[in-house]
Design a protein around this motif. Structure first.
Motif, PDB file in Angstrom:
ATOM      1  N   ASP A   2      11.801 -14.884 -36.556  1.00  0.00           N
ATOM      2  CA  ASP A   2      10.895 -13.693 -36.097  1.00  0.00           C
ATOM      3  C   ASP A   2      11.297 -13.280 -34.747  1.00  0.00           C
ATOM      4  O   ASP A   2      12.055 -13.565 -34.255  1.00  0.00           O
ATOM      5  N   ALA A   3      10.779 -11.875 -34.513  1.00  0.00           N
ATOM      6  CA  ALA A   3      11.260 -11.182 -33.498  1.00  0.00           C
ATOM      7  C   ALA A   3      11.166 -11.788 -32.089  1.00  0.00           C
ATOM      8  O   ALA A   3      12.001 -11.783 -31.312  1.00  0.00           O
ATOM      9  N   LEU A   4      10.193 -12.595 -31.790  1.00  0.00           N
ATOM     10  CA  LEU A   4       9.856 -13.130 -30.508  1.00  0.00           C
ATOM     11  C   LEU A   4      10.762 -14.403 -30.342  1.00  0.00           C
ATOM     12  O   LEU A   4      11.492 -14.345 -29.359  1.00  0.00           O
ATOM     13  N   TYR A   5      11.217 -14.960 -31.332  1.00  0.00           N
ATOM     14  CA  TYR A   5      12.258 -16.241 -31.256  1.00  0.00           C
ATOM     15  C   TYR A   5      13.584 -15.803 -31.140  1.00  0.00           C
ATOM     16  O   TYR A   5      14.010 -16.231 -30.147  1.00  0.00           O
ATOM     17  N   LYS A   6      13.970 -14.593 -31.781  1.00  0.00           N
ATOM     18  CA  LYS A   6      15.115 -13.948 -31.513  1.00  0.00           C
ATOM     19  C   LYS A   6      15.298 -13.390 -30.004  1.00  0.00           C
ATOM     20  O   LYS A   6      16.326 -13.898 -29.565  1.00  0.00           O
ATOM     21  N   THR A   7      14.289 -12.796 -29.620  1.00  0.00           N
ATOM     22  CA  THR A   7      14.485 -12.399 -28.256  1.00  0.00           C
ATOM     23  C   THR A   7      14.422 -13.398 -27.134  1.00  0.00           C
ATOM     24  O   THR A   7      15.221 -13.409 -26.268  1.00  0.00           O
ATOM     25  N   ARG A   8      13.488 -14.329 -27.444  1.00  0.00           N
ATOM     26  CA  ARG A   8      13.513 -15.696 -26.382  1.00  0.00           C
ATOM     27  C   ARG A   8      14.431 -16.621 -26.269  1.00  0.00           C
ATOM     28  O   ARG A   8      14.426 -17.153 -25.225  1.00  0.00           O
ATOM     29  N   ILE A   9      14.892 -16.820 -27.328  1.00  0.00           N
ATOM     30  CA  ILE A   9      15.827 -18.017 -27.588  1.00  0.00           C
ATOM     31  C   ILE A   9      17.329 -17.727 -28.231  1.00  0.00           C
ATOM     32  O   ILE A   9      17.999 -17.906 -27.411  1.00  0.00           O
ATOM     33  N   PHE A  10      17.212 -16.958 -29.313  1.00  0.00           N
ATOM     34  CA  PHE A  10      18.574 -16.864 -29.858  1.00  0.00           C
ATOM     35  C   PHE A  10      19.466 -15.967 -28.902  1.00  0.00           C
ATOM     36  O   PHE A  10      20.631 -16.424 -28.695  1.00  0.00           O
ATOM     37  N   GLU A  11      19.081 -14.531 -28.764  1.00  0.00           N
ATOM     38  CA  GLU A  11      19.826 -13.596 -27.651  1.00  0.00           C
ATOM     39  C   GLU A  11      20.225 -14.396 -26.535  1.00  0.00           C
ATOM     40  O   GLU A  11      21.454 -14.244 -26.140  1.00  0.00           O
ATOM     41  N   PRO A  12      19.142 -15.013 -25.781  1.00  0.00           N
ATOM     42  CA  PRO A  12      19.618 -15.827 -24.436  1.00  0.00           C
ATOM     43  C   PRO A  12      20.985 -16.707 -24.779  1.00  0.00           C
ATOM     44  O   PRO A  12      21.717 -16.974 -23.982  1.00  0.00           O
ATOM     45  N   CYS A  13      20.750 -17.640 -25.869  1.00  0.00           N
ATOM     46  CA  CYS A  13      21.508 -18.372 -26.145  1.00  0.00           C
ATOM     47  C   CYS A  13      23.208 -17.817 -26.257  1.00  0.00           C
ATOM     48  O   CYS A  13      24.011 -18.243 -25.795  1.00  0.00           O
ATOM     49  N   LEU A  14      22.974 -16.633 -27.189  1.00  0.00           N
ATOM     50  CA  LEU A  14      24.378 -15.935 -27.526  1.00  0.00           C
ATOM     51  C   LEU A  14      24.977 -15.439 -26.120  1.00  0.00           C
ATOM     52  O   LEU A  14      26.206 -15.485 -25.799  1.00  0.00           O
ATOM     53  N   GLU A  15      24.192 -15.006 -25.254  1.00  0.00           N
ATOM     54  CA  GLU A  15      24.486 -14.346 -23.714  1.00  0.00           C
ATOM     55  C   GLU A  15      25.276 -15.402 -23.013  1.00  0.00           C
ATOM     56  O   GLU A  15      26.215 -15.183 -22.205  1.00  0.00           O
ATOM     57  N   LEU A  16      24.438 -16.761 -22.933  1.00  0.00           N
ATOM     58  CA  LEU A  16      25.019 -17.666 -22.250  1.00  0.00           C
ATOM     59  C   LEU A  16      26.463 -18.205 -22.979  1.00  0.00           C
ATOM     60  O   LEU A  16      27.285 -18.556 -21.942  1.00  0.00           O
ATOM     61  N   ILE A  17      26.780 -18.380 -24.046  1.00  0.00           N
ATOM     62  CA  ILE A  17      27.731 -18.735 -24.598  1.00  0.00           C
ATOM     63  C   ILE A  17      28.762 -17.657 -24.290  1.00  0.00           C
ATOM     64  O   ILE A  17      29.932 -18.029 -23.960  1.00  0.00           O
ATOM     65  N   ARG A  18      28.443 -16.270 -24.233  1.00  0.00           N
ATOM     66  CA  ARG A  18      29.467 -15.362 -24.043  1.00  0.00           C
ATOM     67  C   ARG A  18      29.939 -15.489 -22.544  1.00  0.00           C
ATOM     68  O   ARG A  18      31.107 -15.626 -22.219  1.00  0.00           O
ATOM     69  N   LYS A  19      28.898 -15.810 -21.826  1.00  0.00           N
ATOM     70  CA  LYS A  19      29.278 -15.968 -20.107  1.00  0.00           C
ATOM     71  C   LYS A  19      30.207 -17.100 -19.892  1.00  0.00           C
ATOM     72  O   LYS A  19      31.249 -17.219 -19.420  1.00  0.00           O
ATOM     73  N   ASP A  20      29.904 -18.273 -20.878  1.00  0.00           N
ATOM     74  CA  ASP A  20      30.778 -19.632 -20.768  1.00  0.00           C
ATOM     75  C   ASP A  20      32.133 -19.245 -21.220  1.00  0.00           C
ATOM     76  O   ASP A  20      33.365 -19.556 -20.512  1.00  0.00           O
ATOM     77  N   ALA A  21      32.308 -18.427 -22.239  1.00  0.00           N
ATOM     78  CA  ALA A  21      33.649 -18.099 -22.607  1.00  0.00           C
ATOM     79  C   ALA A  21      34.508 -17.227 -21.725  1.00  0.00           C
ATOM     80  O   ALA A  21      35.615 -17.597 -21.637  1.00  0.00           O
ATOM     81  N   ILE A  22      33.914 -16.379 -21.097  1.00  0.00           N
ATOM     82  CA  ILE A  22      34.489 -15.493 -20.264  1.00  0.00           C
ATOM     83  C   ILE A  22      34.794 -16.287 -18.821  1.00  0.00           C
ATOM     84  O   ILE A  22      36.019 -16.192 -18.526  1.00  0.00           O
ATOM     85  N   LEU A  23      34.040 -17.207 -18.410  1.00  0.00           N
ATOM     86  CA  LEU A  23      34.048 -18.018 -17.219  1.00  0.00           C
ATOM     87  C   LEU A  23      35.639 -18.840 -17.685  1.00  0.00           C
ATOM     88  O   LEU A  23      36.270 -19.074 -16.584  1.00  0.00           O
ATOM     89  N   ARG A  24      35.640 -19.188 -18.653  1.00  0.00           N
ATOM     90  CA  ARG A  24      36.778 -20.201 -18.922  1.00  0.00           C
ATOM     91  C   ARG A  24      37.822 -19.866 -19.738  1.00  0.00           C
ATOM     92  O   ARG A  24      38.755 -20.331 -20.139  1.00  0.00           O
ATOM     93  N   ASN A  25      37.813 -18.418 -19.877  1.00  0.00           N
ATOM     94  CA  ASN A  25      38.834 -17.819 -20.794  1.00  0.00           C
ATOM     95  C   ASN A  25      39.074 -18.443 -21.818  1.00  0.00           C
ATOM     96  O   ASN A  25      40.382 -18.810 -22.239  1.00  0.00           O
ATOM     97  N   LYS A  26      37.956 -18.899 -22.579  1.00  0.00           N
ATOM     98  CA  LYS A  26      38.040 -19.674 -23.872  1.00  0.00           C
ATOM     99  C   LYS A  26      39.018 -19.140 -24.975  1.00  0.00           C
ATOM    100  O   LYS A  26      39.411 -19.787 -25.841  1.00  0.00           O
ATOM    101  N   THR A  27      39.019 -17.751 -25.105  1.00  0.00           N
ATOM    102  CA  THR A  27      39.650 -16.926 -26.183  1.00  0.00           C
ATOM    103  C   THR A  27      40.130 -15.442 -25.858  1.00  0.00           C
ATOM    104  O   THR A  27      39.679 -14.953 -24.883  1.00  0.00           O
TER     105      THR A  27
END
Length: 174
Positions: A2-27
Motif C-alpha cells: 500500500d501507498a503509506l507503507y511504501k512512503t513510510r518504510i520501503f522508500e526510506p529503506c532504499l534511500e538509506l541503502i543508497r547512502k550506505d553504498a555511496i559512503l562506502r563506495n560499494k559499487t
C-alpha cells in the motif's frame, strides 16, 4: 504494497541503502546496485519480513559543548547522565529480537565518544546480522579511545561529524 507503507518504510529503506553504498563506495554502478537492492527488499517485504529503515540510540546527555540550538537539548540538563550499558544492550537485543532487519542505527548523545561503554555498544551492533550499518554522530571534539577507534574502522560503521564551526580537535580527529 500500500501507498503509506511504501512512503513510510520501503522508500526510506532504499534511500538509506543508497547512502550506505555511496559512503562506502560499494559499487561502481550505483543504479544497477540499487535495482538489485530494490528487488531484494521487495522480496523480503513479500515474505512478510519486518524491516525498519532507521532507529536512533541515545547514549545519554553528557556533551562536550553547550550549543545554544542543540537539537538534543543537552545544555538544558542540570545533571547530565549516561544510559547504563546493561539497560541499553537489553533494549537493543529486545528490539532486534522482534524484527527481521534494520537498515541503519544512528548513535547519538550528548557526545557518543565520551560514553564510557561505547565499545560494548558498537561490538553488539557490529555483530548483529540484522543490521546493515551504524552511523555514529559526533561533534568532533573528542578523539575516541583506541578500542573505539578500531571499531569505527569496521566497514559497518560510518562516523558523521556535525558541523559546529571551528572545532580545534576536528582536524586531528579526521
Amino acid at each position: 504494497m500500500d501507498a503509506l507503507y511504501k512512503t513510510r518504510i520501503f522508500e526510506p529503506c532504499l534511500e538509506l541503502i543508497r547512502k550506505d553504498a555511496i559512503l562506502r563506495n560499494k559499487t561502481e554502478n550505483i543504479e544497477d546496485y540499487m535495482e538489485s537492492q530494490k528487488k531484494k527488499l521487495l522480496d523480503e517485504f513479500d515474505e512478510g519480513k519486518i524491516i525498519i529503515p532507521r532507529i536512533v540510540i541515545t547514549t545519554g546527555s553528557r556533551c562536550t559543548l553547550q550549543c545554544k540550538d542543540c537539537v538534543q537539548l543537552m545544555p538544558h540538563y542540570k545533571e547530565p547522565f549516561d544510559i547504563d550499558i546493561k539497560e541499553l544492550l537489553n533494549d537493543v537485543r529486545n528490539f532486534f529480537g522482534k524484527i527481521d532487519k534494520c537498515i541503519s542505527v544512528s548513535i547519538v548523545g550528548g557526545e557518543p565518544f565520551i560514553y564510557p561503554w561505547l565499545d560494548k555498544l558498537l561490538m553488539e551492533l557490529i555483530d548483529n546480522d540484522k543490521l546493515l550499518y551504524i552511523e555514529l554522530v559526533t561533534n568532533g571534539t573528542r578523539i575516541p579511545e583506541e578500542q573505539v577507534l578500531e571499531l569505527c574502522a569496521n566497514e559497518k560503521v560510518a562516523v558523521n561529524i556535525s558541523d559546529y564551526g571551528d572545532v580545534v580537535l576536528l582536524s586531528k580527529f579526521v
